[in-house]
Design a protein around this motif. Structure first.
Motif, PDB file in Angstrom:
ATOM      1  N   GLU A  81       7.851  29.602  67.735  1.00 59.88           N
ATOM      2  CA  GLU A  81       7.030  28.398  67.884  1.00 59.88           C
ATOM      3  C   GLU A  81       6.100  28.531  69.081  1.00 59.88           C
ATOM      4  O   GLU A  81       4.909  28.194  68.993  1.00 59.88           O
ATOM      5  CB  GLU A  81       7.938  27.177  68.061  1.00 59.88           C
ATOM      6  N   ASP A  82       6.599  29.043  70.190  1.00 60.33           N
ATOM      7  CA  ASP A  82       5.769  29.235  71.383  1.00 60.33           C
ATOM      8  C   ASP A  82       4.632  30.210  71.099  1.00 60.33           C
ATOM      9  O   ASP A  82       3.494  29.994  71.536  1.00 60.33           O
ATOM     10  CB  ASP A  82       6.616  29.732  72.558  1.00 60.33           C
ATOM     11  N   GLN A  83       4.940  31.281  70.357  1.00 58.14           N
ATOM     12  CA  GLN A  83       3.901  32.265  70.016  1.00 58.14           C
ATOM     13  C   GLN A  83       2.828  31.638  69.137  1.00 58.14           C
ATOM     14  O   GLN A  83       1.626  31.872  69.334  1.00 58.14           O
ATOM     15  CB  GLN A  83       4.509  33.469  69.304  1.00 58.14           C
ATOM     16  N   ILE A  84       3.236  30.825  68.170  1.00 58.33           N
ATOM     17  CA  ILE A  84       2.269  30.182  67.275  1.00 58.33           C
ATOM     18  C   ILE A  84       1.390  29.209  68.055  1.00 58.33           C
ATOM     19  O   ILE A  84       0.160  29.189  67.885  1.00 58.33           O
ATOM     20  CB  ILE A  84       3.001  29.473  66.112  1.00 58.33           C
ATOM     21  N   VAL A  85       2.016  28.423  68.915  1.00 59.43           N
ATOM     22  CA  VAL A  85       1.250  27.462  69.724  1.00 59.43           C
ATOM     23  C   VAL A  85       0.259  28.205  70.605  1.00 59.43           C
ATOM     24  O   VAL A  85      -0.915  27.800  70.730  1.00 59.43           O
ATOM     25  CB  VAL A  85       2.196  26.574  70.568  1.00 59.43           C
ATOM     26  N   GLU A  86       0.679  29.290  71.197  1.00 63.30           N
ATOM     27  CA  GLU A  86      -0.205  30.074  72.066  1.00 63.30           C
ATOM     28  C   GLU A  86      -1.371  30.658  71.268  1.00 63.30           C
ATOM     29  O   GLU A  86      -2.520  30.627  71.712  1.00 63.30           O
ATOM     30  CB  GLU A  86       0.587  31.199  72.738  1.00 63.30           C
ATOM     31  N   THR A  87      -1.077  31.169  70.075  1.00 62.39           N
ATOM     32  CA  THR A  87      -2.125  31.743  69.229  1.00 62.39           C
ATOM     33  C   THR A  87      -3.122  30.673  68.806  1.00 62.39           C
ATOM     34  O   THR A  87      -4.343  30.898  68.804  1.00 62.39           O
ATOM     35  CB  THR A  87      -1.512  32.393  67.971  1.00 62.39           C
ATOM     36  N   LYS A  91      -7.017  31.014  69.781  1.00 62.52           N
ATOM     37  CA  LYS A  91      -7.971  31.251  68.700  1.00 62.52           C
ATOM     38  C   LYS A  91      -7.915  30.099  67.690  1.00 62.52           C
ATOM     39  O   LYS A  91      -7.427  30.257  66.579  1.00 62.52           O
ATOM     40  CB  LYS A  91      -7.648  32.566  67.998  1.00 62.52           C
ATOM     41  N   PRO A  92      -8.445  28.955  68.047  1.00 61.43           N
ATOM     42  CA  PRO A  92      -8.347  27.803  67.152  1.00 61.43           C
ATOM     43  C   PRO A  92      -9.133  27.982  65.847  1.00 61.43           C
ATOM     44  O   PRO A  92      -8.679  27.559  64.788  1.00 61.43           O
ATOM     45  CB  PRO A  92      -8.892  26.640  67.970  1.00 61.43           C
ATOM     46  N   LEU A  93     -10.307  28.595  65.909  1.00 62.10           N
ATOM     47  CA  LEU A  93     -11.103  28.766  64.693  1.00 62.10           C
ATOM     48  C   LEU A  93     -10.443  29.745  63.727  1.00 62.10           C
ATOM     49  O   LEU A  93     -10.426  29.515  62.513  1.00 62.10           O
ATOM     50  CB  LEU A  93     -12.519  29.226  65.046  1.00 62.10           C
ATOM     51  N   THR A  94      -9.899  30.820  64.243  1.00 65.98           N
ATOM     52  CA  THR A  94      -9.216  31.797  63.397  1.00 65.98           C
ATOM     53  C   THR A  94      -7.997  31.151  62.746  1.00 65.98           C
ATOM     54  O   THR A  94      -7.747  31.345  61.558  1.00 65.98           O
ATOM     55  CB  THR A  94      -8.768  33.012  64.242  1.00 65.98           C
ATOM     56  N   THR A  95      -7.283  30.365  63.517  1.00 65.58           N
ATOM     57  CA  THR A  95      -6.101  29.683  62.984  1.00 65.58           C
ATOM     58  C   THR A  95      -6.500  28.705  61.882  1.00 65.58           C
ATOM     59  O   THR A  95      -5.841  28.633  60.834  1.00 65.58           O
ATOM     60  CB  THR A  95      -5.369  28.931  64.105  1.00 65.58           C
ATOM     61  N   LEU A  96      -7.577  27.989  62.094  1.00 63.49           N
ATOM     62  CA  LEU A  96      -8.059  27.041  61.092  1.00 63.49           C
ATOM     63  C   LEU A  96      -8.475  27.767  59.817  1.00 63.49           C
ATOM     64  O   LEU A  96      -8.171  27.326  58.709  1.00 63.49           O
ATOM     65  CB  LEU A  96      -9.223  26.220  61.663  1.00 63.49           C
ATOM     66  N   ALA A  97      -9.141  28.902  59.957  1.00 62.36           N
ATOM     67  CA  ALA A  97      -9.574  29.681  58.791  1.00 62.36           C
ATOM     68  C   ALA A  97      -8.358  30.215  58.019  1.00 62.36           C
ATOM     69  O   ALA A  97      -8.330  30.189  56.784  1.00 62.36           O
ATOM     70  CB  ALA A  97     -10.482  30.825  59.233  1.00 62.36           C
ATOM     71  N   VAL A  98      -7.357  30.704  58.732  1.00 58.04           N
ATOM     72  CA  VAL A  98      -6.141  31.213  58.086  1.00 58.04           C
ATOM     73  C   VAL A  98      -5.434  30.082  57.356  1.00 58.04           C
ATOM     74  O   VAL A  98      -4.991  30.236  56.211  1.00 58.04           O
ATOM     75  CB  VAL A  98      -5.209  31.894  59.112  1.00 58.04           C
ATOM     76  N   ALA A  99      -5.336  28.915  57.981  1.00 59.39           N
ATOM     77  CA  ALA A  99      -4.671  27.771  57.344  1.00 59.39           C
ATOM     78  C   ALA A  99      -5.417  27.346  56.088  1.00 59.39           C
ATOM     79  O   ALA A  99      -4.805  27.043  55.051  1.00 59.39           O
ATOM     80  CB  ALA A  99      -4.571  26.611  58.325  1.00 59.39           C
TER      81      ALA A  99
END
Length: 112
Positions: A81-87, A91-99
């Motif tokens: 969970e900590d790793q995901i929150v940190e990622t 990289k919020p845009l990359t995370t949004l694109a992956v989601a």
């Protein structure tokens, strides 16, 4: 109709009445059988207690291992969970694109 054991008992009683030495031997034999029965009872009781102790010990050991495993899994989940929150923060845009991509794939699979 008399049972076999009562016939044997009657025969032994008849024989012992006429022979005092035989009567003493039968009496000693009865005492020995009573002692053997008591000893077997004690052995059975001790074995049952040993089995109970062993089962309790095994249960406690399994319980401790289960608790340790659960705690390890909790720590791993917390680290993930900590790793995901940190990622997500890095990289919020990359995370949004992956989601969005994962959501799109799930929608395609759900249609079929």
């Amino acid at each position: 109709m008399a049972s076999v054991s009562s016939k044997v008992r009657k025969a032994v009683d008849d024989a012992t009445e006429s022979n005092p030495d035989l009567q003493a031997q039968v009496s000693a034999l009865r005492e020995d059988i009573a002692n053997i029965t008591a000893t077997l009872g004690k052995i059975g009781k001790n074995r049952a207690q040993d089995a109970r102790r062993s089962a309790a010990s095994s249960f406690e050991s399994a319980k401790l291992r289960g608790e340790e495993t659960f705690e390890d899994l909790r720590l791993q989940a917390r680290e993930l969970e900590d790793q995901i929150v940190e990622t997500v923060r890095e990289k919020p845009l990359t995370t949004l694109a992956v989601a969005a991509g994962v959501g799109f794939l799930l929608a395609l699979i759900a249609r079929r």
